[in-house]
Design a protein around this motif. Sequence first.
Motif, PDB file in Angstrom:
ATOM      1  N   LEU A   1      10.134  15.178  -0.775  1.00  0.00           N
ATOM      2  CA  LEU A   1      11.584  15.170  -0.613  1.00  0.00           C
ATOM      3  C   LEU A   1      11.984  15.570   0.807  1.00  0.00           C
ATOM      4  CD1 LEU A   1      12.660  16.780  -4.021  1.00  0.00           C
ATOM      5  CD2 LEU A   1      12.731  14.366  -3.371  1.00  0.00           C
ATOM      6  N   ARG A   2      11.266  16.533   1.366  1.00  0.00           N
ATOM      7  CA  ARG A   2      11.559  16.978   2.734  1.00  0.00           C
ATOM      8  C   ARG A   2      11.277  15.866   3.737  1.00  0.00           C
ATOM      9  NH1 ARG A   2       9.489  21.434   2.097  1.00  0.00           N
ATOM     10  NH2 ARG A   2       7.348  20.987   2.790  1.00  0.00           N
ATOM     11  N   SER A   3      10.198  15.127   3.519  1.00  0.00           N
ATOM     12  CA  SER A   3       9.850  14.053   4.443  1.00  0.00           C
ATOM     13  C   SER A   3      10.871  12.914   4.384  1.00  0.00           C
ATOM     14  CB  SER A   3       8.453  13.514   4.127  1.00  0.00           C
ATOM     15  OG  SER A   3       8.445  12.791   2.910  1.00  0.00           O
ATOM     16  N   LEU A   4      11.437  12.691   3.200  1.00  0.00           N
ATOM     17  CA  LEU A   4      12.426  11.628   3.063  1.00  0.00           C
ATOM     18  C   LEU A   4      13.665  11.904   3.905  1.00  0.00           C
ATOM     19  CD1 LEU A   4      12.170  10.944  -0.792  1.00  0.00           C
ATOM     20  CD2 LEU A   4      11.416   9.436   1.061  1.00  0.00           C
ATOM     21  N   THR A   5      13.979  13.176   4.104  1.00  0.00           N
ATOM     22  CA  THR A   5      15.137  13.529   4.937  1.00  0.00           C
ATOM     23  C   THR A   5      14.816  13.424   6.422  1.00  0.00           C
ATOM     24  OG1 THR A   5      14.575  15.902   4.989  1.00  0.00           O
ATOM     25  CG2 THR A   5      15.919  15.107   3.133  1.00  0.00           C
ATOM     26  N   GLN A   6      13.531  13.295   6.749  1.00  0.00           N
ATOM     27  CA  GLN A   6      13.113  13.266   8.162  1.00  0.00           C
ATOM     28  C   GLN A   6      12.846  11.854   8.664  1.00  0.00           C
ATOM     29  OE1 GLN A   6       9.686  15.819   7.951  1.00  0.00           O
ATOM     30  NE2 GLN A   6      10.902  17.720   7.981  1.00  0.00           N
ATOM     31  N   GLY A   7      13.007  10.870   7.809  1.00  0.00           N
ATOM     32  CA  GLY A   7      12.813   9.489   8.242  1.00  0.00           C
ATOM     33  C   GLY A   7      11.650   8.817   7.550  1.00  0.00           C
ATOM     34  N   VAL A   8      11.682   7.471   7.549  1.00  0.00           N
ATOM     35  CA  VAL A   8      10.665   6.676   6.859  1.00  0.00           C
ATOM     36  C   VAL A   8       9.278   6.894   7.448  1.00  0.00           C
ATOM     37  CG1 VAL A   8       9.932   4.337   6.273  1.00  0.00           C
ATOM     38  CG2 VAL A   8      12.358   4.922   6.220  1.00  0.00           C
ATOM     39  N   SER A   9       9.187   6.949   8.764  1.00  0.00           N
ATOM     40  CA  SER A   9       7.872   7.103   9.405  1.00  0.00           C
ATOM     41  C   SER A   9       7.224   8.426   9.022  1.00  0.00           C
ATOM     42  CB  SER A   9       8.012   7.003  10.921  1.00  0.00           C
ATOM     43  OG  SER A   9       8.850   8.042  11.414  1.00  0.00           O
ATOM     44  N   GLN A  10       8.040   9.477   8.887  1.00  0.00           N
ATOM     45  CA  GLN A  10       7.493  10.781   8.505  1.00  0.00           C
ATOM     46  C   GLN A  10       7.001  10.751   7.062  1.00  0.00           C
ATOM     47  OE1 GLN A  10       7.328  13.021  10.963  1.00  0.00           O
ATOM     48  NE2 GLN A  10       6.094  14.361   9.649  1.00  0.00           N
ATOM     49  N   THR A  11       7.717  10.013   6.208  1.00  0.00           N
ATOM     50  CA  THR A  11       7.278   9.872   4.817  1.00  0.00           C
ATOM     51  C   THR A  11       5.958   9.129   4.749  1.00  0.00           C
ATOM     52  OG1 THR A  11       9.571   9.840   4.045  1.00  0.00           O
ATOM     53  CG2 THR A  11       7.902   8.975   2.551  1.00  0.00           C
TER      54      THR A  11
ATOM     55  N   VAL B   1       0.823  -1.207   0.000  1.00  0.00           N
ATOM     56  CA  VAL B   1       0.000   0.000   0.000  1.00  0.00           C
ATOM     57  C   VAL B   1       0.857   1.257   0.000  1.00  0.00           C
ATOM     58  CG1 VAL B   1      -1.775   1.285   1.247  1.00  0.00           C
ATOM     59  CG2 VAL B   1      -1.883  -1.209   1.160  1.00  0.00           C
ATOM     60  N   ALA B   2       1.950   1.260   0.771  1.00  0.00           N
ATOM     61  CA  ALA B   2       2.816   2.438   0.837  1.00  0.00           C
ATOM     62  C   ALA B   2       3.395   2.780  -0.525  1.00  0.00           C
ATOM     63  CB  ALA B   2       3.930   2.213   1.854  1.00  0.00           C
ATOM     64  N   GLN B   3       3.778   1.770  -1.289  1.00  0.00           N
ATOM     65  CA  GLN B   3       4.317   2.020  -2.620  1.00  0.00           C
ATOM     66  C   GLN B   3       3.259   2.642  -3.532  1.00  0.00           C
ATOM     67  OE1 GLN B   3       6.311  -1.333  -4.433  1.00  0.00           O
ATOM     68  NE2 GLN B   3       7.373  -1.884  -2.532  1.00  0.00           N
ATOM     69  N   GLU B   4       2.024   2.180  -3.414  1.00  0.00           N
ATOM     70  CA  GLU B   4       0.957   2.742  -4.224  1.00  0.00           C
ATOM     71  C   GLU B   4       0.677   4.194  -3.836  1.00  0.00           C
ATOM     72  OE1 GLU B   4      -2.546   0.390  -4.448  1.00  0.00           O
ATOM     73  OE2 GLU B   4      -1.499  -1.454  -4.985  1.00  0.00           O
ATOM     74  N   LEU B   5       0.700   4.482  -2.545  1.00  0.00           N
ATOM     75  CA  LEU B   5       0.494   5.860  -2.101  1.00  0.00           C
ATOM     76  C   LEU B   5       1.650   6.755  -2.542  1.00  0.00           C
ATOM     77  CD1 LEU B   5      -0.920   5.316   1.515  1.00  0.00           C
ATOM     78  CD2 LEU B   5      -2.136   5.464  -0.659  1.00  0.00           C
ATOM     79  N   MET B   6       2.857   6.193  -2.546  1.00  0.00           N
ATOM     80  CA  MET B   6       4.024   6.934  -3.019  1.00  0.00           C
ATOM     81  C   MET B   6       3.844   7.336  -4.476  1.00  0.00           C
ATOM     82  SD  MET B   6       7.144   8.119  -2.459  1.00  0.00           S
ATOM     83  CE  MET B   6       7.985   7.261  -1.114  1.00  0.00           C
ATOM     84  N   LEU B   7       3.297   6.444  -5.290  1.00  0.00           N
ATOM     85  CA  LEU B   7       3.050   6.754  -6.692  1.00  0.00           C
ATOM     86  C   LEU B   7       2.082   7.922  -6.830  1.00  0.00           C
ATOM     87  CD1 LEU B   7       2.684   3.282  -8.459  1.00  0.00           C
ATOM     88  CD2 LEU B   7       4.384   5.031  -8.945  1.00  0.00           C
ATOM     89  N   GLN B   8       1.031   7.910  -6.023  1.00  0.00           N
ATOM     90  CA  GLN B   8       0.055   8.993  -6.080  1.00  0.00           C
ATOM     91  C   GLN B   8       0.701  10.333  -5.781  1.00  0.00           C
ATOM     92  OE1 GLN B   8      -3.647   8.585  -3.972  1.00  0.00           O
ATOM     93  NE2 GLN B   8      -3.720   6.379  -4.272  1.00  0.00           N
ATOM     94  N   VAL B   9       1.492  10.380  -4.731  1.00  0.00           N
ATOM     95  CA  VAL B   9       2.114  11.644  -4.312  1.00  0.00           C
ATOM     96  C   VAL B   9       3.193  12.067  -5.295  1.00  0.00           C
ATOM     97  CG1 VAL B   9       3.501  12.744  -2.508  1.00  0.00           C
ATOM     98  CG2 VAL B   9       1.587  11.259  -1.876  1.00  0.00           C
ATOM     99  N   ALA B  10       3.998  11.113  -5.768  1.00  0.00           N
ATOM    100  CA  ALA B  10       5.123  11.436  -6.651  1.00  0.00           C
ATOM    101  C   ALA B  10       4.670  11.980  -7.997  1.00  0.00           C
ATOM    102  CB  ALA B  10       5.999  10.202  -6.849  1.00  0.00           C
ATOM    103  N   THR B  11       3.437  11.691  -8.393  1.00  0.00           N
ATOM    104  CA  THR B  11       2.933  12.169  -9.680  1.00  0.00           C
ATOM    105  C   THR B  11       2.195  13.494  -9.560  1.00  0.00           C
ATOM    106  OG1 THR B  11       0.983  10.739  -9.358  1.00  0.00           O
ATOM    107  CG2 THR B  11       2.776   9.880 -10.719  1.00  0.00           C
ATOM    108  N   LYS B  12       2.230  14.099  -8.376  1.00  0.00           N
ATOM    109  CA  LYS B  12       1.638  15.427  -8.172  1.00  0.00           C
ATOM    110  C   LYS B  12       2.770  16.431  -7.950  1.00  0.00           C
ATOM    111  CE  LYS B  12      -2.543  13.481  -6.061  1.00  0.00           C
ATOM    112  NZ  LYS B  12      -3.364  13.382  -4.819  1.00  0.00           N
ATOM    113  N   PRO B  13       3.099  17.219  -8.977  1.00  0.00           N
ATOM    114  CA  PRO B  13       4.246  18.136  -8.880  1.00  0.00           C
ATOM    115  C   PRO B  13       4.228  19.028  -7.649  1.00  0.00           C
ATOM    116  CG  PRO B  13       3.411  18.068 -11.124  1.00  0.00           C
ATOM    117  CD  PRO B  13       2.428  17.308 -10.277  1.00  0.00           C
TER     118      PRO B  13
END
Length: 489
Positions: A49-59, A30-42
């Motif tokens: 990108l900011r959340s990725l620097t703050q840790g997996v749980s924050q992402t 499910v997380a991968q599918e949600l990542m696709l949704q967010v990554a395709t919204k400019p």
Amino acid sequence: MSRKSTDETLTGELLPLYVDLDGTLVKTDVAQELMLQVATKPSLIPSLLRSLTQGVSQTKLLLSEKSTFDPETLPYNTEVLDYLSTQKSLGRRIVLASATDRAVAHKVANHLGIFDSVIASSAGNNLKGLAKLKAIQADCNGEFEYIGDSSVDIPIWQAAKVCGFVNAPDSARKMTSDSQLVSVDIQNNTRPWQSLLKAMRPHQWAKNALILLPLFFSHSYDAMDLMMRALLAVLIFSICASAIYIFNDLMDIESDRAHAKKKSRPFAAGDLQPIFGVAAGIVMLMGGLGLSMLYFGWPLTALFGFYIVITTLYSTWLKHKPVIDVVVLTCLYTLRIFVGGVAIGAALSPWLLNFSLFFFASLAFMKRYTEMRRVEAAGKLKARGYLVDDMDAIRPMGISCGGLAVLTLTLYLNSSYVAETYNSPQILWLIAPVTMFWIFRAWLRALRDEIDDDPVVFALKDRTSRLVLLLAVAIVITSRFLNTQGITP
């Protein structure tokens, strides 16, 4: 490891049962599918990108807040659900224990209605591996059963009294001790490469045979070097097209699951993980374009790139624009002919381009017409920007385009080029009634609801269509090489 436990052993002590989500309860991640949704919204890229620097749980928290999903349409593992339902009826406490974000896990739990509690990730706490084990031990304060799928779950299985495996690697089973009981051992995964091949839709590659038309009508099929160049162009086009199909399926996971037929596609069904599809699509695109640059250079590579851009625009936007979608589909078919001409360095006949314009416009309208017939049958009012009432306009436009294609063909047959190129141009005239037969027969079948949404797929499966194609090829070759001059009746 074989199953050693019995229902009496498991339920006699009423062990709490903890179940993983991704890859276990549901086939997908499910997380991968949600990542696709967010990554395709400019607009959300900076936050991602900011959340990725703050840790997996924050992402994961960001993904749950900025995306949506329907827990009802998720590809649930039915064998796991059956087991959980049985254990629930026996009075056992069942807990959803997932590394996904808490909000997502609760949506799934609320939908299924069989979980007594939920343990999941939250801001600053990624509940995976040892972290999940500690949360489980704190929740049950004793012995428990755990059902999971990944090698990351090995510490949890080692601590559990009873283990359940769902498509788990052999290394995970070997890490458990002989004294532990196994409740379920489910192996129902399809092979990834088989699923990837299905996602590539090789049956659609037949459309790319249009690339061979310039070779065929320039009568250069006896030149081996040109034949190899044309076939290589077909291969590259097929690779790029398959990559686009994969990306489209990744974008349409949610809508495909709500579709009667498309829900069986690999990503919608959970047979392929989204991250695998993204990687495969990128490799295919880079490989196809790289191969084109190596053998053909910039001109043809630019056409491949143009196809990728237009197809992407069509899939994400233009297919919802009435009439524009038909024009784009027609151009995408005709583009294949351009590719074939550039690949072998042949000048394209304006007659061929005119014919393809009307012929493929007719097929595009047929595709939309059959889709609208299904929409009407389902009791809906619109789809892809069209209203059900638009069928009265789509039908005559499509049929008339088919007639114009036949008219263009007959004008070509009466041209000086045909008289100069073919030894027996009078034989070539037989191709006109053959083409007319196929076009109007296909429309008649469409009016009778005997064609699916894609006329090309229909043509590939339809025995009569295949015979018509072979007959047309035979007529062209016979007219080219058979000299009937001097033959009297």
